[in-house]
Scaffold this active site. Structure first.
Site, PDB file in Angstrom:
ATOM      1  N   ASN A 101      -3.914   9.343   1.907  1.00 29.97           N
ATOM      2  CA  ASN A 101      -4.335   8.824   3.212  1.00 29.97           C
ATOM      3  C   ASN A 101      -4.665   9.936   4.195  1.00 29.97           C
ATOM      4  OD1 ASN A 101      -4.456   6.055   3.080  1.00 29.97           O
ATOM      5  ND2 ASN A 101      -2.525   5.679   4.127  1.00 29.97           N
ATOM      6  N   ASP A 102      -3.642  10.747   4.517  1.00 32.91           N
ATOM      7  CA  ASP A 102      -3.848  11.699   5.603  1.00 32.91           C
ATOM      8  C   ASP A 102      -2.805  12.805   5.610  1.00 32.91           C
ATOM      9  OD1 ASP A 102      -1.574  10.276   6.670  1.00 32.91           O
ATOM     10  OD2 ASP A 102      -2.927   8.883   7.661  1.00 32.91           O
ATOM     11  N   THR A 145      -8.544   3.912   7.485  1.00 25.65           N
ATOM     12  CA  THR A 145      -8.102   2.604   7.987  1.00 25.65           C
ATOM     13  C   THR A 145      -6.625   2.621   8.390  1.00 25.65           C
ATOM     14  OG1 THR A 145      -7.654   1.902   5.704  1.00 25.65           O
ATOM     15  CG2 THR A 145      -9.791   1.310   6.631  1.00 25.65           C
ATOM     16  N   ALA A 146      -5.999   3.799   8.362  1.00 24.09           N
ATOM     17  CA  ALA A 146      -4.571   3.898   8.676  1.00 24.09           C
ATOM     18  C   ALA A 146      -4.382   4.536  10.057  1.00 24.09           C
ATOM     19  CB  ALA A 146      -3.874   4.680   7.569  1.00 24.09           C
ATOM     20  N   ASP A 157       0.813  -1.203   0.000  1.00 22.35           N
ATOM     21  CA  ASP A 157       0.000   0.000   0.000  1.00 22.35           C
ATOM     22  C   ASP A 157       0.855   1.265   0.000  1.00 22.35           C
ATOM     23  OD1 ASP A 157      -2.296  -1.475  -0.070  1.00 22.35           O
ATOM     24  OD2 ASP A 157      -2.946  -1.019   1.974  1.00 22.35           O
ATOM     25  N   LEU A 163      -7.406   5.424  12.305  1.00 19.33           N
ATOM     26  CA  LEU A 163      -8.078   4.313  12.984  1.00 19.33           C
ATOM     27  C   LEU A 163      -7.389   3.995  14.310  1.00 19.33           C
ATOM     28  CD1 LEU A 163     -10.260   2.102  12.859  1.00 19.33           C
ATOM     29  CD2 LEU A 163      -8.587   0.653  11.692  1.00 19.33           C
ATOM     30  N   ASP A 216      -1.207  15.609  21.225  1.00 14.60           N
ATOM     31  CA  ASP A 216       0.045  15.192  20.584  1.00 14.60           C
ATOM     32  C   ASP A 216       0.034  15.515  19.103  1.00 14.60           C
ATOM     33  OD1 ASP A 216       0.928  14.277  22.984  1.00 14.60           O
ATOM     34  OD2 ASP A 216       0.902  12.149  22.469  1.00 14.60           O
TER      35      ASP A 216
END
Length: 300
Positions: A156-157, A197-198, A82, A201, A186
């Site tokens: 993803n993010d 989902t990474a 991935d 999650l 943090d």
């Protein structure tokens, strides 16, 4: 008969500047050559990505860099995990090139064809029997004194993190110009449905189906427990100001990094580009979740 995908780009796992071992080169070379020969037998012309050809010492095929592949090819076949697909997907999204992922290890969320099964699953896809799946991208900028000092895409993010040896950061969050909250934590994660989902999650965020046009905003270990994840419509513009905190950084898919200074603003908007994934016919997102997250294990 003209194949559904006359020109196929073949892209192997990237090693992030590290020198792969001789065993890794040998194993990867064998897998890529076998797949290339299979593609040729299906009637497609194979074009190797330039870094892949160099890393795995493969000759005898046409070679192009990623922009060249995006312009010249009809399909991209990514062999790796991935992480490899994240990097390739971001770079090829602007070209609209459909991508298929072959996973060399465990089943991935977005590289969902196991290497051992690629022949049986890939053959019908090359004939046009597949399910198409589009994934949104985020466009993120780091602004300093009104000047953009870093610009990146993320599938993803986008993560604003505290320094490794420092305490919490204080972040001011806005959505579409409206003040939301000052958060001491943090860090803070803005994730797409793909990225839900990474890291999001593991920080307590919800799963988002990839068809939902939304993002999830997830605080990392917040000082105030009432700071909870929130789902936002993805046309929104999210702005995060670093109010205080030393050695903070902004990560984009955990693959590119910008060091932040106090007063910096991270602005996240939806990219005009989307990543096109092709899956085997009958692919189902929930089946992937069950396999990856080991749901129903032990149930008769």
């Amino acid at each position: 008969m003209t194949p559904r995908f006359p020109q196929v780009a073949l892209i192997g796992k990237h090693h992030g500047g590290a020198v792969p071992s001789a065993a890794m080169v040998s194993t990867g070379q064998a897998a890529l050559l076998e797949i290339a020969q299979f593609l040729q037998a299906q009637g497609s012309t194979v074009v190797l990505e330039a870094d892949t050809a160099a890393s795995y010492q493969i000759t005898g095929f046409a070679v192009q860099d990623l922009p060249g592949l995006g312009q010249a090819c009809d399909l991209g076949l990514v062999v790796g995990g991935d992480g490899t697909m994240l990097g390739i997907g971001r770079q090829l999204a602007r070209h609209g090139l459909p991508l298929i992922g072959i996973n060399q290890g465990r089943l991935g969320f977005i590289t969902d064809i196991p290497l051992l099964d690629y022949r049986s699953l890939l053959a019908p896809m090359l004939r046009g029997e597949y399910t198409e799946d589009h994934r949104s991208l985020m466009h993120a900028r780091v602004m300093r004194g009104g000047v953009c000092v870093f610009d990146a895409l993320a599938m993803n993010d986008v993560v604003v993190n505290r320094g490794a040896s420092s305490g919490m950061v204080e972040l001011r969050v806005e959505v579409d110009g409206h003040f939301v909250a000052n958060q001491r934590a943090d860090g803070l994660i803005i994730a797409t449905p793909t990225g839900s989902t990474a890291y999001a999650l593991s920080a307590g965020g919800p799963l988002l189906h990839p068809s939902i046009p939304a993002w999830v905003l997830v605080p990392i270990a917040p000082h105030t427990l009432s700071n909870r994840p929130i789902v936002l419509a993805d046309p929104n513009e999210i702005a995060i100001d670093l109010v205080s905190g030393r050695d903070a950084s902004a990560n984009f898919d955990m693959q590119s990094l910008a060091d932040l200074q106090q007063g910096d603003r991270v602005i996240v908007t939806r990219s005009e580009h989307r990543v096109r994934f092709l899956h085997p016919k009958g692919w189902n997102y929930f089946e992937t979740l069950r396999k990856k997250m080991h749901w129903n294990e032990g149930v008769a």
